[in-house]
Design an enzyme around this catalytic site. Structure first.
Site, PDB file in Angstrom:
ATOM      1  N   LYS A   1       0.821  -1.201   0.000  1.00 41.46           N
ATOM      2  CA  LYS A   1       0.000   0.000   0.000  1.00 41.46           C
ATOM      3  C   LYS A   1       0.862   1.260   0.000  1.00 41.46           C
ATOM      4  O   LYS A   1       1.925   1.311   0.642  1.00 41.46           O
ATOM      5  CB  LYS A   1      -0.907   0.006   1.233  1.00 41.46           C
ATOM      6  CG  LYS A   1      -1.842  -1.191   1.329  1.00 41.46           C
ATOM      7  CD  LYS A   1      -2.885  -1.193   0.227  1.00 41.46           C
ATOM      8  CE  LYS A   1      -3.885  -2.315   0.452  1.00 41.46           C
ATOM      9  NZ  LYS A   1      -5.008  -2.247  -0.525  1.00 41.46           N
TER      10      LYS A   1
ATOM     11  N   HIS B   1     -10.268  -8.426  -8.124  1.00 43.27           N
ATOM     12  CA  HIS B   1      -9.961  -7.994  -6.756  1.00 43.27           C
ATOM     13  C   HIS B   1     -10.497  -8.964  -5.717  1.00 43.27           C
ATOM     14  O   HIS B   1     -11.658  -9.366  -5.765  1.00 43.27           O
ATOM     15  CB  HIS B   1     -10.582  -6.606  -6.529  1.00 43.27           C
ATOM     16  CG  HIS B   1     -10.595  -6.166  -5.100  1.00 43.27           C
ATOM     17  ND1 HIS B   1     -11.735  -6.171  -4.326  1.00 43.27           N
ATOM     18  CD2 HIS B   1      -9.601  -5.699  -4.299  1.00 43.27           C
ATOM     19  CE1 HIS B   1     -11.452  -5.725  -3.122  1.00 43.27           C
ATOM     20  NE2 HIS B   1     -10.166  -5.430  -3.069  1.00 43.27           N
TER      21      HIS B   1
END
Length: 373
Positions: free
Chosen positions: A174, A304
Site C-alpha cells: 500500500k 480484486h
C-alpha cells in the site's frame, strides 16, 4: 427435466481479522482501521436435490444491509429453474428496483448469483472454470495482505519473503500516505528486497490528479507491474489519462458496482488493467458480461479479492490475469487453494470447489431459510 429452486438459506457472517489493518484511507483520516469482514452466504437447494453455495462481502459498512435486502427479495427465486441464472438475476433486480441496480442491491444479489453458478457447475460435475471454458489451469498470483501501512518496512519484507517461499509470484504493498516521500522510501526498500520479483503498489484512491501524475512519474523507476487506484475510483477520465501517459500500467475498478460504471473506463479510452470484483459488481453474471467487453477492448484483467471465486473467472479470461491472494477467508472453508511456482491452481473439485466450515457456522450472527426447508 427442468428443476426448481426449493429453498435458499441466507447467513450473515462476521469474520474478525487477527490484526487490524490500515491502508491510505486510514492515514488520511477518511476511514478507521479494518477489523473485520462481513459476509453474506447463500446456500441453494433444488427440488432434485442439487446444491450450490455463494457469497458476497463488505468491509467497514454494508453487511447488514446486504443481508436485509436479499432476505426481502429472495422469495422471487423460489420455484424458478436454477439453470436460468440470468432470468433469475433480472427478476431479483426488478424485485428491488426502487433501490437501483448497483451498490448494496446488486452486492446482495451477487451472493445468490454466485451460488447458482456453483450449483450449475456442480451439477455438471465440473470446476466452474471448466464450465465457463477455461484457457488455463492456473493463474499468476500475488499477495496483498502483508503490505498494509500499519506494518513497518521490516515487517513487510518478512511477510513478502514468506509469501514468495510459499509459492506466491508477486507482492503488492500500500501507498498513498500524506507524506509522499515516505511512500517512495518504502517502495524503494521493497524493490531492493524483492530484486526482480513482480511488484505492485496500491494508493487506494488517495491522490488528486496533480499528485497522481507526479507519483506515477516517480514510480516509473521501480519497474512496477502496476500502480493501483491512484485516483478516485469513479474518475474514469483521470485514470484513462494516466494509463495513456505512463509506461507503468494503471489498475482500477475494484470499487465499481455495476457494468456501466466499469464501461465508463472503456468509454474514456482507458488502456490499463481492469479489476472487477464479482461480489461488488453484482455477481458472476455481470462479471462475465463486463469481462467479454474488456477482452474486446484489449484490456488486461486482475480481479480484486475473493480468490475463491475469481480464480475460476480469471482462468476463463483470454489473456492470463493476476489473481489476488488473501488468506483472510480461509477459516470459512474446509479446502485450501493450491499455490506453487508463482501460480494459483484451479481446484479439480466441482463448482467453486469449496464447502463451508464449522467455523463459518460459529461466526454466523443470523440466518434464515426461505422456501421449503
Amino acid at each position: 427435466m427442468a428443476d426448481a429452486i426449493r429453498s435458499l438459506t441466507l447467513s450473515h457472517v462476521v469474520l474478525p481479522l487477527e490484526t487490524p489493518v490500515s491502508d491510505a484511507k486510514v492515514l488520511t483520516g477518511r476511514q478507521k482501521p479494518l477489523t473485520e469482514t462481513v459476509l453474506l452466504f447463500v446456500e441453494v437447494t433444488t427440488e432434485q436435490g442439487h446444491r450450490g453455495m455463494g457469497f458476497s462481502y463488505s468491509k467497514r459498512a454494508g453487511g447488514p444491509a446486504q443481508y436485509a435486502h436479499l432476505r426481502e427479495v429472495a422469495e422471487v427465486a423460489i420455484g424458478q429453474d436454477p439453470a436460468d441464472i440470468d432470468r433469475i438475476y433480472q427478476s431479483l433486480m426488478w424485485a428491488g428496483a426502487s433501490v437501483g441496480r448497483s451498490g448494496v442491491a446488486t452486492q446482495a444479489v451477487a451472493a445468490l448469483d454466485v451460488a447458482l453458478w456453483d450449483l450449475k457447475a456442480r451439477r455438471a460435475d465440473l470446476p466452474l472454470a471448466k464450465l465457463l471454458g477455461a484457457y488455463r489451469d492456473s493463474c499468476r498470483v500475488y499477495n496483498t495482505s502483508g503490505g498494509f501501512l500499519q506494518a513497518s518496512v521490516e515487517e513487510i519484507k518478512e511477510k513478502a519473503s514468506a509469501s514468495l517461499e510459499a509459492g506466491i509470484g508477486g507482492i503488492k504493498i500500500k501507498v498513498g500516505q500524506p507524506d509522499w516521500r515516505e511512500d517512495l522510501r518504502r517502495v524503494a526498500a521493497l524493490r531492493e528486497h524483492l530484486g526482480d520479483t513482480p511488484f505492485m503498489v496500491d494508493a487506494n484512491q488517495q491522490w488528486d490528479r496533480d499528485r497522481a501524475r507526479r507519483m506515477c512519474r516517480e514510480l516509473e523507476a521501480f519497474d512496477l507491474v502496476w500502480i493501483e487506484e491512484p485516483l478516485d475510483a469513479w474518475d474514469a477520465v483521470g485514470h484513462a489519462d494516466l494509463s495513456r501517459t505512463f509506461d507503468t500500467p494503471i489498475a482500477t475498478g475494484e470499487m465499481l458496482t455495476s457494468v456501466p460504471e466499469h464501461m465508463a473506463l472503456v468509454d474514456a479510452g482507458y488502456r490499463g488493467i481492469v479489476q472487477p470484483d464479482a461480489p461488488r459488481i453484482g455477481g458472476i453474471t455481470p462479471f462475465l458480461r463486463f469481462a467479454t467487453l474488456a477482452s474486446h477492448a484489449g484490456l488486461a484483467l486482475a480481479p480484486h479479492y475473493a480468490m475463491e471465486i475469481h480464480l475460476h473467472l480469471a482462468a476463463a479470461y483470454p489473456t492470463e490475469p493476476w489473481v489476488e491472494h488473501f488468506e483472510w477467508l480461509n477459516p470459512l472453508f474446509e479446502e485450501r487453494i493450491e499455490i506453487r511456482d508463482g501460480q494459483m491452481w484451479v481446484p479439480d473439485r466441482p463448482g467453486l470447489g469449496f464447502t463451508l466450515s464449522e467455523r463459518m457456522r460459529q461466526l454466523t450472527k443470523d440466518t434464515v431459510t426461505i422456501g421449503a426447508a
